[in-house]
Design a protein around this motif. Structure first.
Motif, PDB file in Angstrom:
ATOM      1  N   GLU A   8       0.923  -1.144   0.046  1.00 22.13           N
ATOM      2  CA  GLU A   8       0.058  -0.131   0.066  1.00 22.13           C
ATOM      3  C   GLU A   8       0.954   1.283  -0.091  1.00 22.13           C
ATOM      4  O   GLU A   8       1.776   1.504   0.784  1.00 22.13           O
ATOM      5  CB  GLU A   8      -0.962  -0.064   1.218  1.00 22.13           C
ATOM      6  N   ASP A  52      -2.832  -3.150  -2.744  1.00 20.21           N
ATOM      7  CA  ASP A  52      -3.686  -2.056  -3.507  1.00 20.21           C
ATOM      8  C   ASP A  52      -3.377  -2.150  -4.959  1.00 20.21           C
ATOM      9  O   ASP A  52      -2.618  -2.688  -5.212  1.00 20.21           O
ATOM     10  CB  ASP A  52      -2.961  -0.802  -2.710  1.00 20.21           C
ATOM     11  N   VAL A  53      -4.325  -1.415  -5.691  1.00 14.49           N
ATOM     12  CA  VAL A  53      -4.086  -1.623  -6.906  1.00 14.49           C
ATOM     13  C   VAL A  53      -3.362  -0.241  -7.501  1.00 14.49           C
ATOM     14  O   VAL A  53      -2.419  -0.305  -8.600  1.00 14.49           O
ATOM     15  CB  VAL A  53      -5.587  -1.660  -7.741  1.00 14.49           C
ATOM     16  N   ASN A  59       1.716  -1.603 -11.016  1.00 15.18           N
ATOM     17  CA  ASN A  59       0.625  -1.301 -10.369  1.00 15.18           C
ATOM     18  C   ASN A  59       0.128  -2.845  -9.719  1.00 15.18           C
ATOM     19  O   ASN A  59       0.664  -3.713  -9.861  1.00 15.18           O
ATOM     20  CB  ASN A  59      -0.724  -0.966 -11.399  1.00 15.18           C
ATOM     21  N   ILE A  80      -6.923  -8.367  -3.008  1.00 11.09           N
ATOM     22  CA  ILE A  80      -6.743  -6.688  -3.314  1.00 11.09           C
ATOM     23  C   ILE A  80      -7.727  -6.172  -2.648  1.00 11.09           C
ATOM     24  O   ILE A  80      -8.934  -6.529  -2.429  1.00 11.09           O
ATOM     25  CB  ILE A  80      -7.246  -6.886  -4.812  1.00 11.09           C
ATOM     26  N   SER A  82      -8.828  -2.461  -2.718  1.00 14.04           N
ATOM     27  CA  SER A  82      -8.892  -1.049  -3.670  1.00 14.04           C
ATOM     28  C   SER A  82      -9.957  -0.186  -3.621  1.00 14.04           C
ATOM     29  O   SER A  82     -11.051  -0.716  -3.335  1.00 14.04           O
ATOM     30  CB  SER A  82      -8.307  -1.357  -4.977  1.00 14.04           C
ATOM     31  N   LYS A  84     -10.927   1.168  -6.239  1.00 12.21           N
ATOM     32  CA  LYS A  84     -11.505   0.632  -7.568  1.00 12.21           C
ATOM     33  C   LYS A  84     -12.661  -0.421  -7.335  1.00 12.21           C
ATOM     34  O   LYS A  84     -12.142  -1.681  -7.296  1.00 12.21           O
ATOM     35  CB  LYS A  84     -10.358   0.310  -8.574  1.00 12.21           C
ATOM     36  N   TYR A 101     -11.097  -9.883  -3.573  1.00 13.40           N
ATOM     37  CA  TYR A 101     -11.171  -8.443  -4.022  1.00 13.40           C
ATOM     38  C   TYR A 101     -12.176  -7.694  -2.993  1.00 13.40           C
ATOM     39  O   TYR A 101     -13.285  -8.187  -2.804  1.00 13.40           O
ATOM     40  CB  TYR A 101     -11.619  -8.217  -5.349  1.00 13.40           C
TER      41      TYR A 101
END
Length: 121
Positions: A8, A52-53, A59, A80, A82, A84, A101
């Motif tokens: 992160e 994190d993305v 990335n 993940i 994120s 997003k 995710y």
């Protein structure tokens, strides 16, 4: 207690997530970039990687793919975490090798439940 690698780049998110994980009995290692995270994963062999993305340089999707395809790290589950939140982002993350995710900011009980599930607890 699990050994969790948090990849992160936000110092605030790192602090918040580290406190949350430690409060729930986990040991946390942090890396501020995907490249550092991959090296830390190979060196420390954590039980889980939280990724994190949006990261500087490589990335999180690229890093997830690298970890899931490397013989040294492919058995380590990647979660993940994120901002997003589009379904296409989730689907792409899973295609790169993530095992789960979750969208930021995660609710503590949801995040801990997902971690327990990924670790088989």
């Amino acid at each position: 207690m699990a050994r969790i690698l948090l990849i992160e780049d936000s110092p605030t998110d790192t602090a918040v997530l580290t406190q949350l994980l430690q409060r729930n009995g986990h040991e946390v290692f942090a890396a501020g970039s995907a490249e550092d995270g991959i090296e830390t994963a190979k060196r420390e062999r954590p039980d889980l990687v939280m990724m994190d993305v949006v990261l500087p340089g490589m990335n999180g999707f690229q890093a997830t793919r690298a970890l899931s395809r490397d013989a040294q790290t492919k058995e380590i589950p990647v979660l993940i975490v994120s901002t997003k939140g589009m379904e296409t982002d989730r689907a792409w993350g899973m295609r790169q090798g993530a095992r789960d995710y979750i969208v930021k900011p995660p609710r503590e009980e949801d995040l801990i439940a997902r971690i327990k599930e990924l670790l088989g607890n």
